[in-house]
Design a protein around this motif. Structure first.
Motif, PDB file in Angstrom:
ATOM      1  N   SER A 101     -11.625  37.076   6.158  1.00  0.00           N
ATOM      2  CA  SER A 101     -10.628  36.491   7.045  1.00  0.00           C
ATOM      3  C   SER A 101      -9.264  37.077   6.726  1.00  0.00           C
ATOM      4  O   SER A 101      -8.951  37.337   5.553  1.00  0.00           O
ATOM      5  CB  SER A 101     -10.591  34.966   6.884  1.00  0.00           C
ATOM      6  OG  SER A 101      -9.564  34.386   7.666  1.00  0.00           O
ATOM      7  N   TYR A 102      -8.457  37.293   7.750  1.00  0.00           N
ATOM      8  CA  TYR A 102      -7.091  37.787   7.563  1.00  0.00           C
ATOM      9  C   TYR A 102      -6.178  36.603   7.299  1.00  0.00           C
ATOM     10  O   TYR A 102      -6.220  35.599   8.014  1.00  0.00           O
ATOM     11  CB  TYR A 102      -6.638  38.543   8.803  1.00  0.00           C
ATOM     12  CG  TYR A 102      -5.223  39.084   8.714  1.00  0.00           C
ATOM     13  CD1 TYR A 102      -4.965  40.258   8.010  1.00  0.00           C
ATOM     14  CD2 TYR A 102      -4.168  38.435   9.333  1.00  0.00           C
ATOM     15  CE1 TYR A 102      -3.673  40.762   7.927  1.00  0.00           C
ATOM     16  CE2 TYR A 102      -2.876  38.935   9.260  1.00  0.00           C
ATOM     17  CZ  TYR A 102      -2.631  40.094   8.555  1.00  0.00           C
ATOM     18  OH  TYR A 102      -1.353  40.586   8.465  1.00  0.00           O
ATOM     19  N   VAL A 103      -5.368  36.702   6.268  1.00  0.00           N
ATOM     20  CA  VAL A 103      -4.449  35.628   5.891  1.00  0.00           C
ATOM     21  C   VAL A 103      -3.073  35.952   6.476  1.00  0.00           C
ATOM     22  O   VAL A 103      -2.443  36.952   6.102  1.00  0.00           O
ATOM     23  CB  VAL A 103      -4.357  35.486   4.360  1.00  0.00           C
ATOM     24  CG1 VAL A 103      -3.391  34.351   3.989  1.00  0.00           C
ATOM     25  CG2 VAL A 103      -5.739  35.227   3.769  1.00  0.00           C
ATOM     26  N   GLU A 104      -2.615  35.122   7.388  1.00  0.00           N
ATOM     27  CA  GLU A 104      -1.300  35.332   7.995  1.00  0.00           C
ATOM     28  C   GLU A 104      -0.202  35.167   6.953  1.00  0.00           C
ATOM     29  O   GLU A 104      -0.279  34.289   6.087  1.00  0.00           O
ATOM     30  CB  GLU A 104      -1.083  34.341   9.138  1.00  0.00           C
ATOM     31  CG  GLU A 104      -2.042  34.530  10.314  1.00  0.00           C
ATOM     32  CD  GLU A 104      -1.746  35.797  11.104  1.00  0.00           C
ATOM     33  OE1 GLU A 104      -0.660  36.386  10.911  1.00  0.00           O
ATOM     34  OE2 GLU A 104      -2.608  36.196  11.910  1.00  0.00           O
ATOM     35  N   LEU A 153       0.225  47.945   8.339  1.00  0.00           N
ATOM     36  CA  LEU A 153       0.477  49.348   7.993  1.00  0.00           C
ATOM     37  C   LEU A 153       1.617  49.928   8.826  1.00  0.00           C
ATOM     38  O   LEU A 153       2.459  50.682   8.316  1.00  0.00           O
ATOM     39  CB  LEU A 153      -0.803  50.165   8.203  1.00  0.00           C
ATOM     40  CG  LEU A 153      -1.946  49.891   7.232  1.00  0.00           C
ATOM     41  CD1 LEU A 153      -3.207  50.642   7.669  1.00  0.00           C
ATOM     42  CD2 LEU A 153      -1.574  50.286   5.813  1.00  0.00           C
ATOM     43  N   ASP A 154       1.645  49.559  10.094  1.00  0.00           N
ATOM     44  CA  ASP A 154       2.739  50.030  10.953  1.00  0.00           C
ATOM     45  C   ASP A 154       4.081  49.505  10.451  1.00  0.00           C
ATOM     46  O   ASP A 154       5.093  50.227  10.470  1.00  0.00           O
ATOM     47  CB  ASP A 154       2.503  49.575  12.388  1.00  0.00           C
ATOM     48  CG  ASP A 154       1.310  50.268  13.040  1.00  0.00           C
ATOM     49  OD1 ASP A 154       0.880  51.316  12.514  1.00  0.00           O
ATOM     50  OD2 ASP A 154       0.803  49.747  14.054  1.00  0.00           O
ATOM     51  N   HIS A 155       4.073  48.236   9.986  1.00  0.00           N
ATOM     52  CA  HIS A 155       5.310  47.643   9.478  1.00  0.00           C
ATOM     53  C   HIS A 155       5.769  48.352   8.202  1.00  0.00           C
ATOM     54  O   HIS A 155       6.956  48.645   8.024  1.00  0.00           O
ATOM     55  CB  HIS A 155       5.086  46.154   9.205  1.00  0.00           C
ATOM     56  CG  HIS A 155       6.280  45.453   8.644  1.00  0.00           C
ATOM     57  ND1 HIS A 155       7.417  45.202   9.382  1.00  0.00           N
ATOM     58  CD2 HIS A 155       6.517  44.952   7.399  1.00  0.00           C
ATOM     59  CE1 HIS A 155       8.299  44.579   8.635  1.00  0.00           C
ATOM     60  NE2 HIS A 155       7.786  44.420   7.426  1.00  0.00           N
ATOM     61  N   VAL A 186      -9.200  44.367  11.085  1.00  0.00           N
ATOM     62  CA  VAL A 186      -8.759  45.765  11.184  1.00  0.00           C
ATOM     63  C   VAL A 186      -7.489  45.863  12.035  1.00  0.00           C
ATOM     64  O   VAL A 186      -6.532  46.562  11.682  1.00  0.00           O
ATOM     65  CB  VAL A 186      -9.875  46.645  11.777  1.00  0.00           C
ATOM     66  CG1 VAL A 186      -9.336  48.029  12.121  1.00  0.00           C
ATOM     67  CG2 VAL A 186     -11.031  46.763  10.798  1.00  0.00           C
ATOM     68  N   ALA A 187      -7.467  45.141  13.158  1.00  0.00           N
ATOM     69  CA  ALA A 187      -6.295  45.174  14.025  1.00  0.00           C
ATOM     70  C   ALA A 187      -5.074  44.572  13.319  1.00  0.00           C
ATOM     71  O   ALA A 187      -3.955  45.095  13.430  1.00  0.00           O
ATOM     72  CB  ALA A 187      -6.579  44.410  15.319  1.00  0.00           C
ATOM     73  N   ALA A 188      -5.282  43.488  12.579  1.00  0.00           N
ATOM     74  CA  ALA A 188      -4.163  42.840  11.878  1.00  0.00           C
ATOM     75  C   ALA A 188      -3.635  43.724  10.753  1.00  0.00           C
ATOM     76  O   ALA A 188      -2.418  43.831  10.543  1.00  0.00           O
ATOM     77  CB  ALA A 188      -4.617  41.488  11.332  1.00  0.00           C
TER      78      ALA A 188
END
Length: 280
Positions: A119-122, A202-204, A195-197
């Motif tokens: 899970s991605y952690v915001e 990475l862009d940031h 992956v999208a998150a």
């Protein structure tokens, strides 16, 4: 401060005859079974019975199987389940272990699978201690008349998977492997969301690196790298088990008694294939 010791005064005798009694231990209240149901032709049966009774009826009824879901069971919790469904002791040991790499093994007519959920952690911003990826694990026993899902950790909840399947009876009517398919499908869908998150993170980071006014702490970059390594460890090992299912090359282990299970059995290539259900 010393440990308090309970005591009682005897009805007769002197104060020297005081008898100490050990403090009472709190009772353990833990129900590892999250849900259990009998399904016939894709329809959940409303009767409230034990899983042993459900399994007995499933064996006597065409197009029927039992789905029992557990969360972090211990050895005592799982003993009755293992005995009722005839699970191999080595597979039971793997199912109870907190750490397990993705795998698939065949114990005669029972297949054991393990998959890492994630899970991605915001987070408001990336720091040296930011937790980006949280992981858990799902273990599955599947046979003709039952499927057993065992979760470890808070990640990878399956209530919504069960609800979705119960709403699509034609899919659930395809049997226990429909459950396996749905669990894997949900876990992999979450992988794609992660992956999208991570790409946004990475862009940031990249944008900050090329800013003229303010740079980025190198510790933030290494923290993100550590989280990516954790995610990679969950995803990459899954390729081989999935390929084994698709190609029909399942690892088959002979079923052995608990008394003789200390030695790992010899592995052979499965002669039969396990097919995943078709979706429309």
């Amino acid at each position: 401060m010393g440990q308090f010791k309970g005591w009682r005064m005897p009805l007769t005798g002197s104060p020297a005859d005081v008898v100490e009694t050990p403090p009472q231990q709190p009772e353990r209240h833990h129900d590892a079974v999250v849900d259990c149901a009998l399904y016939i032709a894709g329809v959940r049966q409303p009767e409230q019975r034990t899983f042993a009774e459900m399994y007995e009826q499933a064996g006597e009824t065409p197009d029927a199987f039992v789905w029992i879901g557990l969360h972090e069971p211990d050895e005592a919790d799982f003993a009755a389940v293992a005995s009722t469904f005839g699970l191999h002791p080595l597979a039971v040991e793997d199912a109870l272990s907190p750490e397990q790499r993705p795998k698939i093994e065949r114990y005669e007519d029972i297949t054991f699978l393990a998959i890492r959920a994630a899970s991605y952690v915001e987070h408001a911003e990336l720091t040296e201690t930011s937790e980006v990826i949280d992981t858990g694990s799902v273990r599955i026993f599947v046979a003709e008349k039952f499927v057993i899902t065992v979760r470890h950790g808070a990640i990878g909840e399956l209530r919504s998977v069960r609800a979705d399947l119960e709403a699509h009876r034609k899919l659930l009517a395809q049997g226990p492997w429909a459950v396996v398919h749905a669990v894997y499908d949900r876990v992999v869908d979450v992988y794609l969301t992660i992956v999208a998150a991570i790409q946004r993170d990475l862009d940031h980071v990249e944008a900050k690196v090329f800013q003229r006014t303010a740079g980025i702490d190198i510790g933030h970059v290494y923290q993100l790298k550590r989280e990516l390594v954790e995610f990679r460890s969950a995803v990459v090992p899954l390729q081989q088990p999935l390929a084994a299912i698709l190609e029909g090359h399942l690892v088959q282990l002979p079923r052995r008694s608990a008394a003789t299970s200390a030695t790992s059995p010899t592995t052979t290539t499965a002669s039969s294939t396990a097919s995943t259900p078709t979706t429309t």
